[in-house]
Design an enzyme around this catalytic site. Structure first.
Site, PDB file in Angstrom:
ATOM      1  N   GLU A  34       0.834  -1.209   0.000  1.00 12.68           N
ATOM      2  CA  GLU A  34       0.000   0.000   0.000  1.00 12.68           C
ATOM      3  C   GLU A  34       0.869   1.259   0.000  1.00 12.68           C
ATOM      4  OE1 GLU A  34      -3.033   0.409  -0.562  1.00 12.68           O
ATOM      5  OE2 GLU A  34      -3.635   2.333   0.302  1.00 12.68           O
ATOM      6  N   THR A  81     -11.311   8.477 -13.068  1.00 13.76           N
ATOM      7  CA  THR A  81     -10.367   7.890 -12.123  1.00 13.76           C
ATOM      8  C   THR A  81     -10.768   6.480 -11.673  1.00 13.76           C
ATOM      9  OG1 THR A  81      -8.985   8.388 -10.207  1.00 13.76           O
ATOM     10  CG2 THR A  81     -11.347   8.830  -9.984  1.00 13.76           C
TER      11      THR A  81
HETATM   12  C1  DMJ Z   1     -10.271   3.842  -7.159  1.00 11.34           C
HETATM   13  O1  DMJ Z   1     -11.532   3.896  -6.620  1.00 11.34           O
HETATM   14  C2  DMJ Z   1      -9.942   5.098  -7.880  1.00 11.34           C
HETATM   15  O2  DMJ Z   1      -8.881   4.863  -8.728  1.00 11.34           O
HETATM   16  C3  DMJ Z   1      -9.595   6.239  -6.980  1.00 11.34           C
HETATM   17  O3  DMJ Z   1      -9.187   7.385  -7.679  1.00 11.34           O
HETATM   18  C4  DMJ Z   1      -8.500   5.852  -6.038  1.00 11.34           C
HETATM   19  N1  DMJ Z   1      -8.607   4.556  -5.502  1.00 11.34           N
HETATM   20  C5  DMJ Z   1      -9.304   3.490  -6.080  1.00 11.34           C
HETATM   21  C6  DMJ Z   1      -8.455   2.317  -6.494  1.00 11.34           C
HETATM   22  O4  DMJ Z   1      -7.302   2.124  -5.828  1.00 11.34           O
END
Ligand code: DMJ
Length: 603
Positions: free
Chosen positions: A467, A578
């Site tokens: 992580e 994202t």
């Molecule tokens: C996802 O939900 C998206 O990429 C977000 O921007 C960050 N974290 C998670 C995946 O790790």
């Protein structure tokens, strides 16, 4: 009207005196005005207005106060700016060339989707979304790898369907569903997050099951506290991209219905939304600071909500955020992670390209790309931020690894989160639009960051990354704390492989992707799905019993794209939100009508 002659009443004006006639006429005209005016206060008044008013009268570009100039700039149409079409044409091919692009006022709340033409949108894509042959790669080994990823998706999906159907995520060890508290009572996060992945992989039976669930079971009238950010990137993003890929009105309508429910989150003194919204009571719920990566990760979806609904309110909301961030003083040009939605000031000076900050930067460059490179504010802010990041956060380890440190009021914390590994891809896709003398440098930086993130994988026993990994106390891209050793099926490292592959075609990125597939298979695949693991540094893995919805939406999609030809969701036409949901670039030519009629057929 014929008035009968009444006994004792003169024929002229039914015997009314002049003053009485005047009062009567006044009353009558008042009544008519009142009735007509009332139409404007009825819900969904746009439809009614359309009956009475001509099209041009209902389409003014009126924006709210505060963000007026920004929004106007943003909504400026190519015709007004003398722009050329996406294919470099200045021509006027097509039917509705003289028609001005339509825009309703923000007081026209509610969906008015009738003006969005899906056919016209398809006609403006440069390439077919699924490529010539659904992106099937020519070379057999790559194709085999792609098929393997498809099989993983089917396995993850089948188990979700079998044990957790309608819940948010699958718990693969206990074989049940997880609901959690991120989505305020909304259900089916894994279904919404999977729609586009299933579709592009050609898993049509599964896609149809998902669609049917949305049709009959997706209940948006939930009552609970939800993360505005999570609902936006997963649900709104997932529904929007499902619509753009398939043309199914159902997805568009659900996205718009949900989008409207998110608007009360912006009712704060500054217009910066709070992180948590109560979907049931139509208001925000959380107190305290707002998080940069949350309120800064709405732009792509909200601009598309405006496109589809013809309602500028969504764009106004996000442009207001942009305006505030533009104006506010930034320490060393950096954007701290916490901001007060009441005062509009930074709350503390912690800066990170990983958690809390990450997708804000991503959405700046993607806003620019999604606007067909017309959103100059986003461009300026992105490259300004990147310069500040390079000057203050980018570091080289003693072993020669480039990494992004975190910044706490001027003091560096030499730690990089898995989340920050998306930045290899981000810097890569932005390289070409940087200053000419910086382009190669940005591409190199993107490659270096991606290399470091790959190192964080190769230096673990499982070949999956932790992580967070550190670069101090003798550590080089490894986690030193027990609490940082887990891997929850996150996509960011693979996401950067995919972009770097598209940008460079260096075969190492496909090799690295394949290493990740093998590690996922070996350590995360369990009997009934995929699970995160608690410690990437031990071969006797302990599973966390959670198949995250982003594994289906992002990790497996990026892997599939990595092993596909570039013409599957080409970057000339699409940006990924994202959560890896593809959203189309809004073409200048779409508004000039220049590509109307060049429709690309459905596959
Ligand atoms: C996802 O939900 C998206 O990429 C977000 O921007 C960050 N974290 C998670 C995946 O790790």
């Amino acid at each position: 009207m014929v008035f009968r002659k009444l006994p004792g009443v003169s024929a002229s004006g039914m015997g009314l005196r002049l003053s009485q006639k005047f009062v009567f006429l006044l009353f009558l005209s008042g009544l008519v005005t009142l009735c007509f005016g009332a139409l404007f206060f009825l819900p969904d008044s746009v439809r009614l207005k359309r009956i009475f008013l001509s099209k041009t009268e209902i389409q003014p570009v009126t924006v709210g106060s505060g963000s007026e100039n920004d929004v106007r700039e943003h909504l400026k149409r190519p015709k007004e700016q003398g722009m050329t079409s996406a294919k470099g044409e200045t021509g006027t091919k097509g039917k509705s060339l003289s028609r001005k692009p339509s825009r309703a006022t923000s007081s026209d709340r509610g969906a008015n989707s009738d003006t969005f033409s899906y056919q016209k949108f398809r006609g403006c894509l440069l390439k077919a979304p699924l490529g010539r042959d659904n992106g099937k790669p020519g070379d057999p080994q790559t194709n085999e790898r792609r098929e393997k990823v498809k099989e993983m998706m089917k396995f993850a999906w089948d188990n979700y369907k079998r044990y957790a159907w309608g819940k948010n995520e699958l718990r693969p060890l206990t074989r049940n569903g997880h609901i959690g508290n991120m989505f305020g009572g909304l259900r089916g996060a894994s279904i919404i997050d999977s729609l586009d992945t299933l579709y592009i992989m050609g898993l049509m039976e599964e896609y149809n099951d998902a669609k049917e669930w949305v049709q009959t079971n997706l209940d948006l009238n939930s009552n609970g506290e939800a993360s505005l950010f999570e609902v936006n990137i997963r649900y709104v993003g997932g529904l929007l991209s499902a619509y753009y890929l398939t043309g199914e009105e159902l997805f568009k309508n659900k996205a718009m219905e949900l989008g409207e429910k998110l608007l009360p989150a912006f009712n704060t003194p500054t217009g910066i939304p709070r992180g948590v919204i109560n979907l049931g009571s139509w208001g925000w719920a959380s107190a305290g600071s707002s998080i940069l990566a949350e309120f800064g990760t709405l732009h792509l979806e909200f601009v598309h909500l405006t496109e589809l609904s013809n309602n500028p309110v969504y764009t106004e909301k996000v442009m207001n955020i942009r305006k505030l961030l533009n104006k506010i003083e930034k320490p060393h040009g950096l954007y701290p992670n916490f901001l007060s939605p009441v005062s509009g000031n930074w709350v503390q000076h912690h800066v990170s390209i990983g958690g809390l900050g990450d997708s804000f930067y991503e959405y700046l460059i993607k806003s620019y790309l999604m606007s067909d490179k017309t959103d100059d504010d986003a461009k300026r802010m992105y490259y300004g931020a990147l310069e500040a990041i390079e000057a203050n956060l980018v570091q080289k380890s003693p072993g020669g690894l480039t990494y992004m440190a975190e910044w706490r009021g001027g003091i560096l914390d030499h730690k990089m989160g898995h989340l920050a590994c998306f930045s290899g891809g981000m810097i890569g896709i932005g390289a070409d639009d940087g200053a000419p003398e910086k382009r190669q440098h940005y591409l190199d930086l993107a490659a270096e960051i991606t290399h470091t993130c790959h190192e964080s994988y190769t230096r673990s026993a499982t070949k999956l990354g932790p992580e967070a990994f550190r670069f101090d106390g003798g550590a080089e891209a490894t986690a030193t704390r027990l609490s940082d050793r887990y891997y929850i099926l996150r996509p960011e490292v693979i996401e950067s492989y995919m972009y770097m592959w598209r940008l460079t075609h260096d075969p190492k990125y496909r090799e690295w992707g394949w290493e990740a597939v093998e590690a996922l298979e070996q350590h995360c695949r369990v009997e009934s799905g995929f699970s995160g693991i608690r410690d990437v540094y031990t071969m006797t893995v302990s599973h966390d019993n959670m198949q995250q919805s982003f594994f289906l939406s992002e990790t497996l999609k990026y892997l599939y794209l990595l092993f596909s030809d570039d013409d599957l969701l080409p970057l000339e036409d699409w940006v990924f939100n994202t959560e890896a949901h593809p959203l189309p670039i809004i073409r200048k030519s779409f508004f000039s009508g220049a590509c109307y009629g060049l429709s690309i057929p459905f596959q």
